[in-house]
Design a protein around this motif. Structure first.
Motif, PDB file in Angstrom:
ATOM      1  N   LEU B 269       0.829  -1.206   0.000  1.00  0.00           N
ATOM      2  CA  LEU B 269       0.000   0.000   0.000  1.00  0.00           C
ATOM      3  C   LEU B 269       0.861   1.253   0.000  1.00  0.00           C
ATOM      4  N   THR B 270       0.307   2.324  -0.525  1.00  0.00           N
ATOM      5  CA  THR B 270       0.979   3.617  -0.443  1.00  0.00           C
ATOM      6  C   THR B 270      -0.011   4.609   0.140  1.00  0.00           C
ATOM      7  N   ILE B 271       0.389   5.176   1.257  1.00  0.00           N
ATOM      8  CA  ILE B 271      -0.507   6.088   1.968  1.00  0.00           C
ATOM      9  C   ILE B 271       0.020   7.499   1.837  1.00  0.00           C
ATOM     10  N   VAL B 272      -0.865   8.447   1.743  1.00  0.00           N
ATOM     11  CA  VAL B 272      -0.454   9.846   1.664  1.00  0.00           C
ATOM     12  C   VAL B 272      -0.780  10.534   2.984  1.00  0.00           C
ATOM     13  N   TYR B 302     -10.576  12.989  -0.408  1.00  0.00           N
ATOM     14  CA  TYR B 302      -9.748  12.000   0.285  1.00  0.00           C
ATOM     15  C   TYR B 302      -8.557  11.593  -0.563  1.00  0.00           C
ATOM     16  N   ARG B 303      -7.354  11.706  -0.005  1.00  0.00           N
ATOM     17  CA  ARG B 303      -6.147  11.353  -0.764  1.00  0.00           C
ATOM     18  C   ARG B 303      -5.888   9.842  -0.734  1.00  0.00           C
ATOM     19  N   ASN B 304      -6.511   9.155   0.257  1.00  0.00           N
ATOM     20  CA  ASN B 304      -6.252   7.721   0.385  1.00  0.00           C
ATOM     21  C   ASN B 304      -7.509   6.915   0.097  1.00  0.00           C
ATOM     22  N   ASN B 305      -7.476   6.134  -0.977  1.00  0.00           N
ATOM     23  CA  ASN B 305      -8.606   5.285  -1.352  1.00  0.00           C
ATOM     24  C   ASN B 305      -8.099   3.882  -1.658  1.00  0.00           C
ATOM     25  N   PHE B 306      -8.671   2.886  -0.974  1.00  0.00           N
ATOM     26  CA  PHE B 306      -8.219   1.518  -1.230  1.00  0.00           C
ATOM     27  C   PHE B 306      -9.407   0.589  -1.353  1.00  0.00           C
ATOM     28  N   ASN B 354     -11.741   4.982   2.529  1.00  0.00           N
ATOM     29  CA  ASN B 354     -11.054   6.247   2.221  1.00  0.00           C
ATOM     30  C   ASN B 354     -10.829   7.072   3.471  1.00  0.00           C
ATOM     31  N   ALA B 357      -5.574  12.679   4.038  1.00  0.00           N
ATOM     32  CA  ALA B 357      -4.140  12.747   4.348  1.00  0.00           C
ATOM     33  C   ALA B 357      -3.914  13.404   5.706  1.00  0.00           C
ATOM     34  N   VAL B 360      -3.966  11.053   8.818  1.00  0.00           N
ATOM     35  CA  VAL B 360      -2.901  10.081   9.033  1.00  0.00           C
ATOM     36  C   VAL B 360      -1.929  10.675  10.043  1.00  0.00           C
TER      37      VAL B 360
END
Lengths: 231, 363
Positions: B269-272, B302-306, B354, B357, B360
């Protein structure tokens, strides 16, 4: 009677300020005996007392009670015991020490040992237990810990020494019995006061009394100063 | 091989009326070399007693502590001193010896038999590190609380022990000293020869330093595992209440110069994140901050979506916990029961999570 007192005081002043030979002889004997006995007692009692304070073992409570009892041991009884030991027919009679300053040192030594042992034990025990643990956790051996605790409680230990010395120099029963109050040899402040009072020689008695009180005052002053000092 | 193996450890204290209280009952765990093991629990749970026993400052009532296969509960006084010299025990409320700052810090080296010329440099170095330069000759007991704590840190760390036992060391520290201590612990953690066992009642501290965490309650370890295991799946109510819920992930952070954001690589994963850091980091995302949608979201901030799968659903009354697996990283999300029903979510449903950033948190 009132004449006796005034005469006595005048005579005391004369003796003190003319540096009477007999008076100073008595002072010398008293100090020599009490300082030696207290010092020797400290050599024995400090390690014992601090060891008891440091370690936990079975029977420690009983031993502590015993020491506390002996801290108030009646000097006359101590004199009697030492007399019986040193008398010609006693087990140590062959040493020929009775009626000598050595016998007096012997008696006062046994009176001082419990006092110094008890105060050293209490001093070591009163050190903050977290300090003990900190020193141990820093890697100290038992002997290194012991030395640190002695350093940390040196005030109380010196105080114990001074108390023992004060007791020794003002004690009369034991030195009277084992020293014999021999003029020029084993006569001390206290035995001399007893004798001179009996004989009506109030001058000498008062002079010695004043000196003894002064010593007590100096010792107490030293104790107070010690306790007042921080750190 | 385990560095330390604690088995079946009990500690009973006898009260005045001869009745006994169990401070520790049946403690079992083992620690590997180079690990940072955190014991977390409320006041009175037995943390300090456990650490004191490990530090050989008091014996357990029964049990075994193996250190490199030697039972520390059954050794001579002399050997105890030798083992204590491999350990360092830092307590919550430090106490210093009645002597100068320098002598206090040098003491641990001196009792180990080092000479002045052998330790002078080490001591001076650490005095600079803890910012006590100029105070060397002052009596340590005359210092302020914060300065005294820095003396305590320096005197316990200067002899570089193999095992650090830290008992709630940061509990009474001001922020500046916490930072100092953090730097020390981080440095020790990098040295794989050194092992740390620390106790704390602060969940964030446990997450930050712990490779593994043991939850101690009433003298028993109720749960033992990695930070993420403990914080996403507390075994019992006590643990849940005490530690709370957090998503904890560790990875490598890199700055993205174009956006000014931080990109954190966590396995697949890559998280912002918006906080700016670089290097090895642990990040924390609160379960409440995670949003759920059935379809891939479009046009969102949202910068993080998985994409992920629901592994488990735990009912909490009007809310519920979802355990979501996104490319083998597990996330815990809290949503209302209403949303659960509206979105028709069930175990194995495919969903999208989601979070912002700014949500986090970097530890």
């Amino acid at each position: 009677m009132s004449n006796d007192i005034i005469d006595g005081i005048l005579e005391a002043i004369r003796l003190l300020f003319t540096f009477d030979r007999e008076l100073w002889g008595i002072i010398e004997v008293s100090f020599r005996v009490s300082l030696t006995s207290t010092f020797l007692a400290a050599l024995v009692a400090l390690p014992i007392g601090s060891f008891i304070g440091l370690r936990e073992f079975r029977g420690k409570k009983t031993l502590s009670n015993l020491i506390n009892t002996f801290m108030g041991f009646p000097p006359v009884v101590m004199g009697l015991i030492i007399y019986l030991l040193l008398s010609r027919s006693g087990p140590l009679g062959s040493l020929g020490l009775l009626y000598s300053t050595s016998a007096m040192i012997f008696a006062q030594f046994f009176l001082a040992v419990p006092i110094i042992t008890g105060t050293a034990k209490a001093a070591i025990e009163s050190v903050d237990p977290t300090l003990k643990e900190t020193i141990l956790s820093l890697g100290a051996s038992e002997r290194q810990l012991w030395w640190e605790l002695i350093k940390d409680s040196k005030k109380s230990i010196i105080a114990g020494f001074l108390v023992a010395f004060g007791q020794a120099i003002s004690e009369v029963g034991a030195v009277m019995i084992v020293g014999g109050n021999i003029r020029w040899e084993t006569r001390t402040f206290t035995t001399s006061i007893v004798l001179n009072t009996r004989m009506g020689e109030f001058g000498m008695a008062i002079a010695l009394g004043v000196l003894l009180i002064s010593i007590a005052f100096i010792v107490n002053y030293g104790l107070t100063r010690l306790q007042a000092r921080g750190g | 091989m385990n560095l330390l193996k604690v088995s079946n450890l009990y500690k009973e204290y006898y009260k005045e009326d001869k009745s006994s209280i169990n401070v520790l009952s049946g403690i079992n765990f083992s620690i590997n070399k180079g690990e940072c093991f955190v014991i977390i629990g409320p006041n009175g749970s037995g943390k300090t007693t456990l650490l004191r026993i490990l530090g050989l400052l008091e014996p357990p009532t029964k049990g075994q502590i193996l250190y490199y296969n030697e039972d520390l509960c059954n050794i001579s006084r002399y050997k105890k001193v030798q083992y204590r010299r491999k350990f360092s025990f830092v307590r919550q409320k430090p106490i210093v010896r009645n002597t100068s700052v320098f002598n206090n810090i040098a003491y641990g080296l001196r009792v180990r038999g080092m000479k002045w010329e052998e330790y002078i440099n080490d001591v001076n170095d650490i005095i600079k590190l803890v910012d006590l330069k100029g105070l060397e000759k002052k009596n340590a007991r005359s210092l302020s609380g914060g300065e005294m704590q820095r003396v305590a840190i320096a005197m316990n760390f200067v002899f570089s022990p193999d095992l650090y036992l830290l008992d709630e060391v940061s509990a009474n520290l001001d922020p500046m000293n916490v930072k100092l201590l953090d730097d020390f612990i981080t440095k020790i953690k990098q040295d794989k020869e050194k092992t740390i066992i620390m106790s704390t009642h602060d969940p964030l501290e446990a997450i930050k330093f712990g490779d593994r965490i043991a939850v101690l309650n009433n003298g028993q370890i109720t749960q033992l595992g990695t930070p993420n295991e403990i914080f996403t799946a507390p075994k019992d109510e006590f643990t849940a209440l005490f530690v709370g819920y957090e998503n904890i992930l560790s990875g490598t952070a890199e700055m993205d110069l174009k956006s000014g954001l931080t990109i954190i690589k966590i396995n697949n994963l890559t998280i912002v994140a918006s906080e700016q850091v670089e290097g090895e980091v642990k990040v924390c995302i609160r379960p409440e901050s995670i949003g759920i949608s059935k379809n891939p979201p479009s046009n969102v901030s949202y910068r993080n979506n998985f994409k992920g799968n629901i592994e488990d659903i735990r009912d909490l009354g009007n809310t519920c916990h979802l355990i979501i697996n996104c490319q083998s990283e597990r996330f815990l999300a809290t949503i209302t029961k209403l949303s659960l029903n509206n979105l028709e979510l069930a175990i194995n449903s495919e969903i999208f999570i989601n979070f912002k950033a700014t949500d986090v948190k970097i530890l």
